[in-house]
Design a protein around this motif. Structure first.
Motif, PDB file in Angstrom:
ATOM      1  N   SER A 185       0.890  -1.263   0.214  1.00 56.65           N
ATOM      2  CA  SER A 185       0.025   0.017   0.106  1.00 56.65           C
ATOM      3  C   SER A 185       0.795   1.134  -0.076  1.00 56.65           C
ATOM      4  CB  SER A 185      -1.059  -0.044   1.215  1.00 56.65           C
ATOM      5  OG  SER A 185      -1.509   1.169   1.201  1.00 56.65           O
ATOM      6  N   HIS A 186       0.500   2.499  -0.727  1.00 56.87           N
ATOM      7  CA  HIS A 186       1.293   3.587  -0.659  1.00 56.87           C
ATOM      8  C   HIS A 186       0.487   4.532   0.101  1.00 56.87           C
ATOM      9  CE1 HIS A 186       3.675   2.246  -4.275  1.00 56.87           C
ATOM     10  NE2 HIS A 186       2.688   1.713  -4.358  1.00 56.87           N
ATOM     11  N   VAL A 187      -0.479   4.152   1.003  1.00 53.03           N
ATOM     12  CA  VAL A 187      -1.134   5.242   1.913  1.00 53.03           C
ATOM     13  C   VAL A 187      -0.484   5.115   3.263  1.00 53.03           C
ATOM     14  CG1 VAL A 187      -3.466   5.755   3.092  1.00 53.03           C
ATOM     15  CG2 VAL A 187      -3.318   4.658   0.787  1.00 53.03           C
ATOM     16  N   PRO A 188       0.239   5.927   3.765  1.00 57.09           N
ATOM     17  CA  PRO A 188       0.987   6.108   5.024  1.00 57.09           C
ATOM     18  C   PRO A 188       0.015   5.889   6.162  1.00 57.09           C
ATOM     19  CG  PRO A 188       0.729   8.166   4.362  1.00 57.09           C
ATOM     20  CD  PRO A 188       0.132   7.241   3.254  1.00 57.09           C
ATOM     21  N   TYR A 189       0.526   5.342   7.453  1.00 56.37           N
ATOM     22  CA  TYR A 189      -0.164   5.089   8.676  1.00 56.37           C
ATOM     23  C   TYR A 189      -0.558   6.697   9.143  1.00 56.37           C
ATOM     24  CZ  TYR A 189       0.850   0.235   8.932  1.00 56.37           C
ATOM     25  OH  TYR A 189       0.752  -1.069   8.862  1.00 56.37           O
ATOM     26  N   PRO A 190      -1.690   6.793   9.881  1.00 56.75           N
ATOM     27  CA  PRO A 190      -2.017   8.243  10.436  1.00 56.75           C
ATOM     28  C   PRO A 190      -0.797   8.618  11.557  1.00 56.75           C
ATOM     29  CG  PRO A 190      -3.558   6.572  11.306  1.00 56.75           C
ATOM     30  CD  PRO A 190      -2.688   5.713  10.245  1.00 56.75           C
ATOM     31  N   VAL A 191      -0.511   9.573  11.595  1.00 60.47           N
ATOM     32  CA  VAL A 191       0.364  10.261  12.514  1.00 60.47           C
ATOM     33  C   VAL A 191      -0.368  10.332  13.918  1.00 60.47           C
ATOM     34  CG1 VAL A 191       2.124  12.108  13.123  1.00 60.47           C
ATOM     35  CG2 VAL A 191       1.717  11.584  10.617  1.00 60.47           C
ATOM     36  N   SER A 192       0.291   9.723  15.039  1.00 58.62           N
ATOM     37  CA  SER A 192      -0.308   9.728  16.239  1.00 58.62           C
ATOM     38  C   SER A 192       0.260  10.701  16.958  1.00 58.62           C
ATOM     39  CB  SER A 192       0.090   8.535  17.081  1.00 58.62           C
ATOM     40  OG  SER A 192       1.308   8.378  17.119  1.00 58.62           O
ATOM     41  N   VAL A 193      -0.736  11.545  17.686  1.00 54.39           N
ATOM     42  CA  VAL A 193      -0.343  12.814  18.301  1.00 54.39           C
ATOM     43  C   VAL A 193      -0.309  12.397  19.819  1.00 54.39           C
ATOM     44  CG1 VAL A 193      -1.122  15.190  19.142  1.00 54.39           C
ATOM     45  CG2 VAL A 193      -1.530  14.385  16.894  1.00 54.39           C
ATOM     46  N   GLN A 194       1.083  12.647  20.333  1.00 58.17           N
ATOM     47  CA  GLN A 194       1.315  12.154  21.673  1.00 58.17           C
ATOM     48  C   GLN A 194       0.996  13.570  22.755  1.00 58.17           C
ATOM     49  OE1 GLN A 194       1.983   9.230  22.517  1.00 58.17           O
ATOM     50  NE2 GLN A 194       2.090   8.671  20.550  1.00 58.17           N
ATOM     51  N   PRO A 195      -0.058  13.096  23.839  1.00 62.49           N
ATOM     52  CA  PRO A 195      -0.236  14.375  24.803  1.00 62.49           C
ATOM     53  C   PRO A 195       1.086  14.845  25.440  1.00 62.49           C
ATOM     54  CG  PRO A 195      -0.538  12.186  25.764  1.00 62.49           C
ATOM     55  CD  PRO A 195      -0.210  11.912  24.305  1.00 62.49           C
ATOM     56  N   VAL A 196       1.316  16.143  25.502  1.00 63.88           N
ATOM     57  CA  VAL A 196       2.560  16.839  26.098  1.00 63.88           C
ATOM     58  C   VAL A 196       2.279  16.710  27.701  1.00 63.88           C
ATOM     59  CG1 VAL A 196       3.631  18.918  26.048  1.00 63.88           C
ATOM     60  CG2 VAL A 196       2.351  18.288  24.197  1.00 63.88           C
ATOM     61  N   PRO A 197       3.547  16.308  28.184  1.00 69.36           N
ATOM     62  CA  PRO A 197       3.240  16.311  29.774  1.00 69.36           C
ATOM     63  C   PRO A 197       3.361  17.867  30.246  1.00 69.36           C
ATOM     64  CG  PRO A 197       5.450  15.554  29.094  1.00 69.36           C
ATOM     65  CD  PRO A 197       4.431  15.647  27.788  1.00 69.36           C
ATOM     66  N   VAL A 198       2.523  17.932  31.630  1.00 70.14           N
ATOM     67  CA  VAL A 198       2.521  19.194  32.483  1.00 70.14           C
ATOM     68  C   VAL A 198       3.704  19.332  33.190  1.00 70.14           C
ATOM     69  CG1 VAL A 198       1.302  20.963  33.602  1.00 70.14           C
ATOM     70  CG2 VAL A 198       0.153  19.531  31.894  1.00 70.14           C
ATOM     71  N   GLN A 199       4.634  20.457  33.097  1.00 69.68           N
ATOM     72  CA  GLN A 199       5.719  20.489  33.746  1.00 69.68           C
ATOM     73  C   GLN A 199       5.262  21.307  35.002  1.00 69.68           C
ATOM     74  OE1 GLN A 199       8.637  19.430  32.966  1.00 69.68           O
ATOM     75  NE2 GLN A 199       7.817  18.524  31.177  1.00 69.68           N
ATOM     76  N   ILE A 200       6.009  21.005  36.083  1.00 71.10           N
ATOM     77  CA  ILE A 200       5.755  21.685  37.302  1.00 71.10           C
ATOM     78  C   ILE A 200       5.665  22.936  37.426  1.00 71.10           C
ATOM     79  CG2 ILE A 200       6.568  21.780  39.928  1.00 71.10           C
ATOM     80  CD1 ILE A 200       4.879  19.060  39.086  1.00 71.10           C
ATOM     81  N   SER A 201       6.772  23.570  36.443  1.00 76.73           N
ATOM     82  CA  SER A 201       7.178  25.092  36.425  1.00 76.73           C
ATOM     83  C   SER A 201       5.716  25.798  35.858  1.00 76.73           C
ATOM     84  CB  SER A 201       8.413  25.319  35.727  1.00 76.73           C
ATOM     85  OG  SER A 201       7.936  24.974  34.449  1.00 76.73           O
ATOM     86  N   GLN A 202       5.100  24.933  35.028  1.00 79.82           N
ATOM     87  CA  GLN A 202       3.900  25.522  34.474  1.00 79.82           C
ATOM     88  C   GLN A 202       2.665  25.747  35.562  1.00 79.82           C
ATOM     89  OE1 GLN A 202       3.034  22.909  31.370  1.00 79.82           O
ATOM     90  NE2 GLN A 202       4.800  23.344  29.951  1.00 79.82           N
TER      91      GLN A 202
END
Length: 288
Positions: free
Chosen positions: A229-246
């Protein structure tokens, strides 16, 4: 006049709904070329197909340009596409290996095809989907002893093996293709390899590995097919962890060790308006 305006409004609404693709009647929208839309995940193209007992070598003929099918891709015949020889020019995104028995799919392995060639894709690191639930597809290392196109000797190929050492009675795995042994070559043959049809396409029934010496749980597929197949896999979006400084500074000042009731009282006091009480002189008040 009012009736005419109402009719024109209804016509506009109907046209707008139809153009938006909303189907009131429950029928599928017609495609521009006629017929109905086909909601396929992607399009797969067959590039290789072998049948049990057709005397094709699943290893050598897969690699050899001399066995490229010149009669076209017939669904009822062995087939090797010339596109296998142009693999490095194609932007292949996925590769699928399927086994069929009496027309029913009995095993499937789907691989990432990016930056691979016609044999390297068949690797546990590239595996993305399979019906076997005991083969990891989440990045967990493969614990078997062989997962390769070449296999572990001159007759066993397309091997996904869990164990093939020592006693043949304990050999187990998921799929393997037994090709005709090379003439004049000494080799140790297990009992389950004594077949009279070449190639013989073996698979584990169900969705787990099995011992190859167990006739109740070993199946023999009549066809194996490789598709791309020439159709790529969908790009998975990973959640961004929240830093303590935020975290707001005010929230950090609240100590966890304080009782919940105390924290609630402090919050209520901060929300309530503060008033300053002033004494007003009353001329009618008598001095004591």
């Amino acid at each position: 006049m009012f009736a005419i305006i109402t009719d024109l409004f209804l016509v506009c609404v109907v046209l707008h709904v139809c153009n938006a693709g909303i189907i009131i009647s429950g029928q599928q929208p017609a495609s521009p070329a006629g017929g109905n839309y086909e909601f396929n995940e992607d399009e797969w193209e067959s590039v290789y197909r072998i049948y049990q007992g057709d005397d094709w070598d699943s290893h050598d003929d897969y690699l050899s340009q001399e066995r490229t099918a010149r009669h076209g891709d017939n669904d009822d015949s062995q087939f090797r596409s010339w596109k296998l020889d142009q693999w490095h020019h194609s932007k292949i995104q996925k590769v699928r290996v399927e086994l069929y028995d009496d027309g029913d799919e009995v095993a499937e392995l789907e691989f990432e095809g990016v930056m691979q060639n016609m044999t390297s894709f068949f690797n546990p690191r590239n595996l993305r989907k399979t019906n076997f639930i005991d083969i990891p597809v989440d990045g967990t290392p493969f614990t078997g002893d062989d997962f390769s196109f070449d296999g572990d000797d001159d007759a066993r190929h397309w091997t996904v093996s869990s164990r093939h050492r020592g006693d043949c009675r304990n050999d187990e795995g998921w799929i393997q293709v037994i090709d005709k042994p090379k003439p004049g070559r000494d080799r140790c043959v297990c009992g389950y390899e004594n077949v009279n049809k070449f190639p013989t396409i073996m698979y584990a029934k169900g969705n787990r590995k099995t011992k190859w010496s167990d006739p109740r749980n070993v199946g023999y597929a009549d066809m194996m097919q490789i598709s791309v197949s020439h159709v790529p896999y969908p790009v998975s979006v990973q959640p961004v962890p929240v830093q303590i400084s935020q975290v707001p500074q005010m929230a950090q000042t609240i100590q966890v060790s304080q009782p919940a009731q105390r924290v609630q009282m402090v919050q209520q006091q901060q929300q309530q308006p503060q008033f300053q009480i002033q004494r007003v002189y009353n001329p009618f008040e008598t001095k004591k």
